[in-house]
Design a protein around this motif. Structure first.
Motif, PDB file in Angstrom:
ATOM      1  N   ASP A 143      29.839  -5.860  -9.018  1.00  0.00           N
ATOM      2  CA  ASP A 143      29.256  -6.263 -10.297  1.00  0.00           C
ATOM      3  C   ASP A 143      27.752  -6.002 -10.333  1.00  0.00           C
ATOM      4  OD1 ASP A 143      31.774  -7.057 -10.900  1.00  0.00           O
ATOM      5  OD2 ASP A 143      31.389  -9.212 -10.793  1.00  0.00           O
ATOM      6  N   LYS A 144      27.090  -6.324  -9.224  1.00  0.00           N
ATOM      7  CA  LYS A 144      25.643  -6.117  -9.185  1.00  0.00           C
ATOM      8  C   LYS A 144      25.303  -4.629  -9.245  1.00  0.00           C
ATOM      9  CE  LYS A 144      23.682  -9.088  -6.648  1.00  0.00           C
ATOM     10  NZ  LYS A 144      23.236  -9.840  -5.448  1.00  0.00           N
ATOM     11  N   GLU A 147      25.409  -3.634 -12.898  1.00  0.00           N
ATOM     12  CA  GLU A 147      24.256  -4.148 -13.631  1.00  0.00           C
ATOM     13  C   GLU A 147      22.989  -3.354 -13.316  1.00  0.00           C
ATOM     14  OE1 GLU A 147      23.970  -8.568 -14.329  1.00  0.00           O
ATOM     15  OE2 GLU A 147      25.336  -8.594 -12.621  1.00  0.00           O
ATOM     16  N   TYR A 289      31.352   2.058 -16.122  1.00  0.00           N
ATOM     17  CA  TYR A 289      31.790   1.046 -15.160  1.00  0.00           C
ATOM     18  C   TYR A 289      32.712   1.669 -14.121  1.00  0.00           C
ATOM     19  CZ  TYR A 289      34.557  -2.628 -13.070  1.00  0.00           C
ATOM     20  OH  TYR A 289      35.205  -3.409 -12.156  1.00  0.00           O
ATOM     21  N   ARG A 840      27.568  -8.018 -19.611  1.00  0.00           N
ATOM     22  CA  ARG A 840      26.834  -7.318 -18.555  1.00  0.00           C
ATOM     23  C   ARG A 840      27.416  -5.943 -18.273  1.00  0.00           C
ATOM     24  NH1 ARG A 840      27.623 -10.741 -13.540  1.00  0.00           N
ATOM     25  NH2 ARG A 840      29.735 -10.714 -14.409  1.00  0.00           N
ATOM     26  N   ILE A 842      30.573  -5.601 -17.182  1.00  0.00           N
ATOM     27  CA  ILE A 842      31.486  -5.783 -16.053  1.00  0.00           C
ATOM     28  C   ILE A 842      32.910  -5.879 -16.577  1.00  0.00           C
ATOM     29  CG2 ILE A 842      32.019  -7.157 -14.009  1.00  0.00           C
ATOM     30  CD1 ILE A 842      29.255  -5.801 -14.023  1.00  0.00           C
TER      31      ILE A 842
END
Length: 924
Positions: A143-144, A147, A289, A840, A842
């Motif tokens: 996830d990071k 972002e 993504y 975000r 995600i």
């Protein structure tokens, strides 16, 4: 005479004052107008228009863009802290910079550096926003990573800018239909010499381009202008005159270039393009993504809709992106565990070689395998670092940043042997390599001492012997600490794994039965006998937990025995330390052999074997608990879902209609020019009042302008090309649909294959574990009575190496198949258009995919009534195409007009379509 001269001078002075005043006013007005409309004003005005237009199109929950602003976030590496309109000058190349100072011997512009000079290319403060730990390491999870990539990736920023540019195109087309005003002013002083026909001085001021233009949706163009001329004559009678004129022109095309379908085409196309850009941006978010996580973007495979990665014969592939890094990292852990096992095996074989139970060739064969595996491990680590550097660049980060990858929950289940076992095994190997002969090698050989000589303890006992015994006690303490770690941490950890297997056993049995049913449905393509019954046996799975429990119970007792043996050895070593100075060489040697040489190496070797057995119990349990999220949907349903939800399919359908609509736009050029023209003007009366307009000083003109289509070769060719372009687009559209269908079918087929392959790989791991167990048991077999030098079989080492290699390969294979399945599952969510992202960016995991649920959703959305299916679309377009084959100039019923006559949503059937005239020959 003097009075007349003075009067003339005064008049001349007054006129000159007027001239300079008007000239100065003109200059001041020009400067003011240029100054008030600064660069920042126009930039913010463009931003307001673009964001407003994007917001108009971003009004559907199916493409709800969270970010449309092209200004990078202050946390981004791309953020520019300086003024966007007056940025400082970057540091230039010295050799090139000299031409900005002097060029071709001429002094160049001096003010290049007036806004300052900066050495920074990237945002100088961006690294302060990276979530680094105290050691300056960027801890990165999936996830990071997404972002950070959305903040710093140039490709993401470029996609936003492309959307912005599409909005600017719409603003220009809308501006074409606004009332547009233009204006200017000019002032000239003219002095004519006598040789040019007389001596005169004139000051003339004219309005310039003061007019309003307006274009109407029907194609009419209205132009209204104002012309004003003021002239002062400074010689002669000192006169001045004022002439003003208002004129207008209205032209309305009736045939060529007329009508809403032609005039509004550019605006219509740009509006549709902007909508497509908004949907493409949302589609890019979805793809972005997947590209960061798995390296599978929409453009990863040229000509392949959905970007399906290259799939090997087994249905598996190596992932890229963040998952690819984790896959390589897990492979390295498997290699490290394999190396620890190889070191153990090498130490065992070396001990057997010293005991004369195995030949040196098998020892060297094992040592060579260890060296090769260590070399492969180093290569794998180098490859991981290179891939990590590339991943940083893909995220928009410099490769020199230290990054640490966090484990993903999906990958945790592929730790078949927990990494905590590796340092324990390595420590046991280190102890085994130095203990055993450490004491005997410094003791004197009792056979070499003359028994007739008087006993001399100094010849036997020494400080070195005492130190070796103390080292042995230290090693024994280390073995006790390892044993405590095993009992308190490792053994309970393996028990939890077996308990987890017992808990998931019902769901595993259900999954196996579903796979059996699906495999039975493939009887024509995949006969059931292709997959062994043992692989999908539920009985074997149900019997496994009791077997593992029995092994654990036995290992608990064995670890308790290890504790007793270590305590006894420690006590014996302490006693030997106290009594050693009083023992002769033979007594000391025999006691040392009984306490050290015999029990300690055997104890360490047995303990290592039991630790390995504990690892293999864990591997068996974890192998059966690894799970894949089920996907149960057929390709037909998936295609229907994609037809409704995929944003790029919506854009493709719109582009198909754009190509169809272009036929009518190009066909309009084949018509005659027939325009209605109105023009008129009115001027002022008298030379003093510039606004005293009178109809007596005016003119009105109306008429028709017609131009026959005698020369239309270029237009004819363009029209025929538009027909060909439409047919190409038509073919591209249904091939686009076919590629989506192919991609979905391939994905689902490959996922089904991976599900079966995953069970095969799971069974292969179990077989490899059994092979390692059997080879280890063979090494632990004691020598038969009266055969202290019993030889092992010549293939013992080779069988051991093959078993360890098979286990490593099986671990990597099940990991590869599992990762491939997971990437395809996430890609399927993108390919069906059902993917959902949070604010975000995600991915929101939808969990298991149920085909029945999606079938109900498709029915509830009314795809049969509200959306035409593919075949109905083809019938519609074929019917329309048949009407466009005739010459539009001869057929007033153009396809657009035909569609306007149809009720909304009516679909033409082939029988209803107007057939083309079979006697109409193509133009020569």
């Amino acid at each position: 005479m003097r009075n007349n001269t003075a009067h003339s001078r005064n008049a001349s002075f007054a006129n000159n004052s007027i001239y300079w005043t008007m000239l100065l006013c003109s200059l001041i007005a020009g400067v003011l107008l240029a100054g008030c409309r600064s660069q920042a004003f126009y930039r913010t005005q463009a931003d307001d228009d673009a964001y407003f237009l994007v917001a108009e199109k971003n009004n559907d929950p199916r493409w709800d863009l969270q970010r449309t602003n092209i200004t990078p976030d202050p946390r981004s590496r791309m953020f520019d802290p300086f003024s966007p309109d007056c940025p400082p000058m970057p540091v230039d190349d010295p050799a090139a910079h000299q031409y900005m100072e002097v060029v071709d011997g001429k002094r160049a512009y001096w003010g290049w550096e007036r806004n300052g000079v900066t050495t920074d290319v990237a945002n100088p403060n961006w690294m302060a926003y990276l979530p680094m730990n105290e050691e300056g390491i960027l801890i990165l999870d999936g996830d990071k990573a997404v972002e950070i990539a959305r903040l710093n990736s140039p490709s993401y920023q470029r996609a936003l800018e492309d959307l912005y540019i599409s909005a600017l195109d719409v603003s220009f087309q809308r501006f074409q239909f606004d009332a547009q005003f233009f204006g200017g002013y000019e002032t000239f002083f003219t002095s004519t010499g006598p040789a040019r026909g007389g001596s005169s001085s004139l000051l003339e001021a004219n309005t310039r381009n003061i007019q309003m233009e307006k274009m109407f949706a029907t194609g009419g163009q209205l132009v209204v202008g104002l012309a004003n001329n003021i002239m002062w004559e400074f010689s002669g009678p000192n006169t001045h005159s004022v002439n003003s004129l208002i004129d207008f022109s209205l032209v309305q095309p009736l045939l060529r270039n007329g009508g809403r379908k032609v005039v509004l085409e550019n605006l219509t196309q740009q509006e549709r393009n902007l909508l497509a850009s908004v949907r493409s941006m949302e589609r890019f978010n979805q793809s972005f993504y997947l590209d960061i996580i798995a390296g599978r973007g929409l453009t990863s495979s040229p000509g392949n809709v959905g970007g399906i990665p290259s799939i090997g014969p087994s249905g598996a592939f190596n992932a890229s992106g963040y998952y690819g890094l984790l896959q390589r990292q897990q492979t390295i852990r498997n290699q490290e565990s394999n190396i620890a096992s190889l070191r153990t095996s090498l130490a065992q074989l070396e001990a057997f070689f010293e005991a004369g139970r195995i030949d040196s060739f098998q020892v060297e064969l094992t040592r060579q395998s260890l060296f090769q595996t260590q070399s492969s491990l180093l290569q794998s680590k180098t490859t991981l670092q290179n891939s990590l550097d590339q991943f940083k660049i893909d995220m928009g980060l410099p490769p020199e940043i230290n990054v640490q990858l966090e484990r993903d929950n999906f990958f945790e289940q592929f730790n078949l042997i927990d990494p905590v076992f590796t340092p324990v095994t390595n420590k046991l190997n280190d102890i085994q390599s130095v203990v055993g002969v450490s004491l005997l090698e410094v003791l004197p050989d009792p056979e070499a001492i003359d028994p007739n000589q008087p006993f001399n303890p100094e010849l036997v006992w020494s400080d070195e012997v005492n130190q070796r015994l103390q080292n042995l006690r230290t090693m024994t303490g280390q073995l006790k600490a390892i044993l405590q770690l095993i009992n308190e941490d490792l053994y309970p950890l393996v028990e939890e794994d077996v308990t987890r297997l017992e808990n998931v056993l019902p769901s595993r049995v259900t999954d196996l039965k579903k796979i059996q049913e699906k495999l039975a449905g493939y009887s024509e393509d995949v006969p059931p006998e292709v997959v062994s019954n043992g692989v999908l046996s539920t009985r074997r799975l149900e019997e496994l937990p009791p077997q593992l429990r029995a092994i654990l119970d036995d290992l608990r007792d064995r670890f308790a025995q290890h504790r007793e043996i270590l305590d006894r050895i420690d006590q014996e070593v302490g006693t030997l330390t106290e009594q050693g100075p009083n023992l002769d060489s033979k007594q000391l040697y025999q006691r040392a052999k009984a306490v050290v040489f015999d029990p300690v190496p055997d104890e360490i070797q047995t303990l290592i074997a039991d630790v390995l057995s504990l690892q293999l119990v864990q591997a068996r349990a974890r192998t059966e608990t690894v799970s894949l999220v089920p996907v149960d949907i057929n390709s037909d349903t998936a295609l229907k879902v994609a037809r409704i939800h995929r944003l790029d399919w919506m854009n493709a359908q719109a582009a198909y209609v754009d190509s169809w609509r272009n036929i009518q736009i190009v066909a309009n050029d084949l018509l005659s020019d027939l325009d209605v023209v109105f023009t008129g003007e009115i001027g002022n009366v008298g030379g003093d009042n510039p606004v005293k307009f009178n109809s007596d000083n005016g003119r009105l003109r109306a008429g028709l302008e017609w131009d026959a289509p005698l020369t239309r070769l270029i237009e004819r060719n363009n029209y025929r090309e538009s027909l060909i372009a439409f047919q190409r687009t038509r073919r591209d559209y249904y091939q686009y649909r076919d590629r989506i269908s192919q991609g979905l079918r391939s994905t689902l087929r490959t996922m089904d294959l991976n599900r079966i392959n995953f069970e095969l790989r799971r069974a292969a791991v179990q077989v490899a574990i059994s092979q390692v167990e059997r080879t280890q048991l063979r090494l632990q077999e004691p020598a038969k009575p009266n055969q202290t030098n019993q030889q092992f079989d010549s293939s013992t080492a080779r069988d051991l190496l093959n078993a360890l290699d098979s286990l490593l390969s099986a671990q990597n294979d099940i990991l590869t198949v599992g990762v491939s399945y997971e990437v395809l599952r996430r890609g399927l969510d993108v390919d069906m258009g059902t993917i959902q992202l949070d604010d975000r960016g995600i991915w929101i995991d939808p969990g298991p995919v149920d085909g029945k649920f999606w079938e109900e959703q498709v029915e509830n959305m009314g795809t049969q009534s509200d959306l035409p299916d593919f075949h109905q679309e083809q019938q519609l377009l074929e019917g329309i195409e048949s009407r466009t084959e005739a010459n539009p100039a001869d057929d007033p019923d153009t396809p657009v007009e035909i569609l306007e006559e149809l009720p909304p949503g009516q679909i033409l059937q082939p029988a209803e379509a107007v057939p083309a005239n079979p006697q109409l020959e193509p133009p020569e």
